[in-house]
Design a protein around this motif. Sequence first.
Motif, mmCIF file in Angstrom:
data_model
loop_
_atom_site.group_PDB
_atom_site.id
_atom_site.type_symbol
_atom_site.label_atom_id
_atom_site.label_comp_id
_atom_site.label_asym_id
_atom_site.label_seq_id
_atom_site.Cartn_x
_atom_site.Cartn_y
_atom_site.Cartn_z
ATOM 1 N N PHE A 163 0.850 -1.188 0.000
ATOM 2 C CA PHE A 163 0.000 0.000 0.000
ATOM 3 C C PHE A 163 0.888 1.241 0.000
ATOM 4 O O PHE A 163 1.934 1.258 0.644
ATOM 5 C CB PHE A 163 -0.872 0.040 1.265
ATOM 6 C CG PHE A 163 -1.731 -1.187 1.457
ATOM 7 C CD1 PHE A 163 -3.010 -1.242 0.918
ATOM 8 C CD2 PHE A 163 -1.259 -2.278 2.172
ATOM 9 C CE1 PHE A 163 -3.807 -2.367 1.098
ATOM 10 C CE2 PHE A 163 -2.048 -3.398 2.348
ATOM 11 C CZ PHE A 163 -3.332 -3.448 1.815
ATOM 12 N N VAL A 186 -2.379 2.468 10.369
ATOM 13 C CA VAL A 186 -3.153 1.548 9.544
ATOM 14 C C VAL A 186 -4.292 0.924 10.339
ATOM 15 O O VAL A 186 -4.869 -0.063 9.918
ATOM 16 C CB VAL A 186 -2.246 0.434 8.984
ATOM 17 C CG1 VAL A 186 -1.170 1.031 8.083
ATOM 18 C CG2 VAL A 186 -1.592 -0.375 10.102
ATOM 19 N N LYS A 187 -4.639 1.518 11.476
ATOM 20 C CA LYS A 187 -5.632 0.888 12.331
ATOM 21 C C LYS A 187 -6.984 1.585 12.241
ATOM 22 O O LYS A 187 -7.064 2.806 12.158
ATOM 23 C CB LYS A 187 -5.166 0.928 13.780
ATOM 24 C CG LYS A 187 -3.885 0.161 14.013
ATOM 25 C CD LYS A 187 -3.534 0.190 15.478
ATOM 26 C CE LYS A 187 -2.172 -0.429 15.711
ATOM 27 N NZ LYS A 187 -1.802 -0.371 17.133
ATOM 28 N N THR A 188 -8.028 0.778 12.306
ATOM 29 C CA THR A 188 -9.385 1.296 12.458
ATOM 30 C C THR A 188 -9.988 0.558 13.648
ATOM 31 O O THR A 188 -9.548 -0.545 13.966
ATOM 32 C CB THR A 188 -10.255 1.029 11.222
ATOM 33 O OG1 THR A 188 -10.682 -0.341 11.222
ATOM 34 C CG2 THR A 188 -9.500 1.326 9.928
ATOM 35 N N SER A 189 -10.972 1.154 14.299
ATOM 36 C CA SER A 189 -11.532 0.446 15.453
ATOM 37 C C SER A 189 -12.751 1.127 16.041
ATOM 38 O O SER A 189 -12.963 2.325 15.882
ATOM 39 C CB SER A 189 -10.491 0.315 16.569
ATOM 40 O OG SER A 189 -10.039 1.593 16.944
ATOM 41 N N THR A 193 -9.824 -3.223 12.235
ATOM 42 C CA THR A 193 -9.077 -3.830 11.132
ATOM 43 C C THR A 193 -7.729 -3.108 10.995
ATOM 44 O O THR A 193 -7.538 -2.031 11.540
ATOM 45 C CB THR A 193 -9.813 -3.653 9.778
ATOM 46 O OG1 THR A 193 -9.873 -2.254 9.454
ATOM 47 C CG2 THR A 193 -11.226 -4.219 9.827
ATOM 48 N N PHE A 194 -6.835 -3.734 10.249
ATOM 49 C CA PHE A 194 -5.625 -3.050 9.786
ATOM 50 C C PHE A 194 -5.869 -2.642 8.339
ATOM 51 O O PHE A 194 -5.918 -3.503 7.452
ATOM 52 C CB PHE A 194 -4.410 -3.979 9.864
ATOM 53 C CG PHE A 194 -4.012 -4.320 11.270
ATOM 54 C CD1 PHE A 194 -3.353 -3.379 12.051
ATOM 55 C CD2 PHE A 194 -4.289 -5.555 11.816
ATOM 56 C CE1 PHE A 194 -2.979 -3.683 13.353
ATOM 57 C CE2 PHE A 194 -3.921 -5.863 13.119
ATOM 58 C CZ PHE A 194 -3.266 -4.927 13.889
ATOM 59 N N PRO A 205 -4.754 0.500 5.611
ATOM 60 C CA PRO A 205 -4.127 1.786 5.319
ATOM 61 C C PRO A 205 -5.129 2.755 4.697
ATOM 62 O O PRO A 205 -6.014 2.350 3.940
ATOM 63 C CB PRO A 205 -3.038 1.415 4.309
ATOM 64 C CG PRO A 205 -2.778 -0.042 4.547
ATOM 65 C CD PRO A 205 -4.106 -0.621 4.913
ATOM 66 N N LEU A 232 5.623 6.887 11.074
ATOM 67 C CA LEU A 232 5.440 6.256 9.759
ATOM 68 C C LEU A 232 6.611 5.340 9.419
ATOM 69 O O LEU A 232 6.420 4.256 8.862
ATOM 70 C CB LEU A 232 5.256 7.344 8.692
ATOM 71 C CG LEU A 232 3.913 8.089 8.792
ATOM 72 C CD1 LEU A 232 3.954 9.393 8.005
ATOM 73 C CD2 LEU A 232 2.757 7.216 8.300
ATOM 74 N N ILE A 277 6.010 2.097 11.226
ATOM 75 C CA ILE A 277 4.990 1.232 10.619
ATOM 76 C C ILE A 277 5.542 0.533 9.386
ATOM 77 O O ILE A 277 5.347 -0.662 9.184
ATOM 78 C CB ILE A 277 3.741 2.051 10.222
ATOM 79 C CG1 ILE A 277 3.056 2.608 11.469
ATOM 80 C CG2 ILE A 277 2.755 1.200 9.439
ATOM 81 C CD1 ILE A 277 1.995 3.644 11.153
ATOM 82 N N SER A 278 6.258 1.286 8.536
ATOM 83 C CA SER A 278 6.690 0.675 7.276
ATOM 84 C C SER A 278 7.845 -0.293 7.497
ATOM 85 O O SER A 278 8.045 -1.208 6.714
ATOM 86 C CB SER A 278 7.072 1.751 6.265
ATOM 87 O OG SER A 278 8.194 2.451 6.722
ATOM 88 N N PRO A 302 3.504 -4.211 10.345
ATOM 89 C CA PRO A 302 2.401 -3.241 10.322
ATOM 90 C C PRO A 302 1.061 -3.829 10.748
ATOM 91 O O PRO A 302 0.223 -3.122 11.295
ATOM 92 C CB PRO A 302 2.351 -2.764 8.865
ATOM 93 C CG PRO A 302 3.093 -3.790 8.082
ATOM 94 C CD PRO A 302 4.111 -4.358 9.008
ATOM 95 N N PHE A 303 0.867 -5.130 10.486
ATOM 96 C CA PHE A 303 -0.411 -5.732 10.848
ATOM 97 C C PHE A 303 -0.307 -6.537 12.153
ATOM 98 O O PHE A 303 -1.180 -7.335 12.478
ATOM 99 C CB PHE A 303 -0.948 -6.596 9.697
ATOM 100 C CG PHE A 303 -1.464 -5.787 8.524
ATOM 101 C CD1 PHE A 303 -1.245 -4.424 8.427
ATOM 102 C CD2 PHE A 303 -2.180 -6.401 7.508
ATOM 103 C CE1 PHE A 303 -1.723 -3.681 7.346
ATOM 104 C CE2 PHE A 303 -2.668 -5.663 6.430
ATOM 105 C CZ PHE A 303 -2.433 -4.318 6.348
#
Lengths: 382, 382
Positions: free
Chosen positions: A12, A155-158, A170-171, A173, A241, A244-245, A249-250
């Motif tokens: 991504f 890359v996180k949502t919640s 979820t993970f 991006p 960042l 994460i990269s 990341p997940f």
Amino acid sequence: METIHQTVRTEFHYPVHFTRRVFEAGNTVLRDVIASSGSRRRAIFVVDEGVCTPERNFLQQLESYCHAHSDVIENVAAPIVVTGGEAVKNGSEYVAFVRSAVNTYGICRHSFVVAVGGGAVLDMAGYAAATSHRGVRLIRLPSTVLAQNDSGLGVKTSVNRFNKKNFLGTFTPAFAVINDLELLESLSDRDWRSGAAEAVKVALIKDTAFFESIEESAAALMHRDAYAMERLIYRCAQLHLQHISGGDPFETGSSRPLDFGHWAAHKLEQLTNYHLRHGEAVAIGIALDVTYSYLTGILSEDSWTRIIRVLLDLGLPVYAPELETRDLLAGLPEFREHLGGQLTILLLREIGDPVEVHEVDTQKMMESALALSQCAPVCSLK
Amino acid sequence: METIHQTVRTEFHYPVHFTRRVFEAGNTVLRDVIASSGSRRRAIFVVDEGVCTPERNFLQQLESYCHAHSDVIENVAAPIVVTGGEAVKNGSEYVAFVRSAVNTYGICRHSFVVAVGGGAVLDMAGYAAATSHRGVRLIRLPSTVLAQNDSGLGVKTSVNRFNKKNFLGTFTPAFAVINDLELLESLSDRDWRSGAAEAVKVALIKDTAFFESIEESAAALMHRDAYAMERLIYRCAQLHLQHISGGDPFETGSSRPLDFGHWAAHKLEQLTNYHLRHGEAVAIGIALDVTYSYLTGILSEDSWTRIIRVLLDLGLPVYAPELETRDLLAGLPEFREHLGGQLTILLLREIGDPVEVHEVDTQKMMESALALSQCAPVCSLK
């Protein structure tokens, strides 16, 4: 029949832009992000009510912007204005509403959900977007210091469920992140200051020079110097960042090397019914784990003093009465359970030099909490 | 402040095992999969009631297996038995129940949800697992031909919402897939046969030799020759997995080159209230798009006849009355919307040689449907 060994690789790419007054007609950052997808696209907006201050006329500005750029942005619905803070992650109705708008307005995987707000609103809107059609595109416009330098970049949502923070998520991006410094203007002093906690955290575990620059600019930051804050956000975003990269990341492993101070922070937020800001809880969590590092003999007194002092100089708390309850320690197994695998927390050997540990001396941890109750102003523990 | 360009790369690995009698104590496939994670692990089981036939004593076998391997598998709860088929994806209570079990039984990212069932049960359990703690590990044991050769192998999870198939979902690779041929024994003839449709599909778009082998073994497959079915499943799984790893696994582009025949299939399932099996709908969808390919002059009559014949020889339908309704054509924009971007469907130039098109002549499509109404037994259209 022989076993088939399957490999799935994904990559991504997303830009993190820095700008001011993103919704002024002449600012083309958002327009260009959407145009980069190659065509005129549909968009719906999810907006934190915190940014809709009367003096700012935010919603009208947003509508005018979309109108001025309607050759690229097809603004198909009135903005969805939602409450800010943890409340938006606690109630399932918000996610349901965003999903329903995705359905009603024909938002497809090549259309956009544009979320403007604090970390909680970005998390919730991101979760709704990531799970609709297996992922519609999300553009994040973080409106708090914390979201601009940390939570809005990743890359996180919640959302929260079962009274557990981020139980669902979820993970995923984002398609793009746009950091608008002017969005921070309407923050309360408390929100402005609390956002610096994640910068202290990432400096402590990754970058001694950045820690020193925070020490130097602490008074300016505390007094709302926008330029100092911009530099703090930019460096913190870079470090975040890069992390994460470069890492996992997940989060398939057991450790989460960026979550220094967070086991206690998560629990404190819950124990205070989210009356503590996340950044405040992180500041206290950092203070607790550096004090534990000091009292168990791995961190020097001098470094311990510098860290506690910079937190206090930034106007951040280092103590809350909930630190001294036994309930706090339940945060350790809960932290382990969310991540899975072995309990792994970070301590500090030196500023910029963390170490992973898998066991905690709960007696020493309670002593650390007690010590912090006497820490404003900073005093020696010996 | 300069834009930061972020890249996030991830790589997933998972095995697809082929075995028989997976829950016999001496079969170590499931045990070895869990042991490969390095430690004794918690697991909860989600089981399709379709596999719980009285003669099989499935749940008791499962419990005995976990007991025999309790040094590796910590079976923390009674299996969650759910209804099979689309019903399990339509009702939100199933996802809620699995998530609640994840919470109650302390299933973390290093624990397992083991799902045993048809594609719908795997999709639902996969969605619940993928969104809990941002992803707990999922082991899939597909119990239908369709799930073993296609839907159970991939990276998709989903449930239905707003009366739209797979409206909610994620792209999340499984931890492992275990195909147990014996699980297929209790399938009805109808389910046994309908599973071959996805094999015909993948052969048509990827592998002429595989298509020829299906032609040769069609009678054996129709009469439930387990050996012929095992070979069909294995080759279909290989092609499917190669496709996922080589292409665009998380479908960020506009085309979905594996979804030949699927725009009509999805719509037919909905129009028949899911009385058509997915495989049956796919067979009809393939028949429709190859007939359209033939009537628009890009596919030869000889190839068209061979394709319709092999579908009929496998005991698959090539027509349903809903094909001739105008409602069917609504499947085209809905297919586009789910995937996003430009409408992209596949047609056939030759067996093994597909071509993408972005426009459909709806008159010719309706003529194709009409032609199919006269196709059993196969007749010439000219």
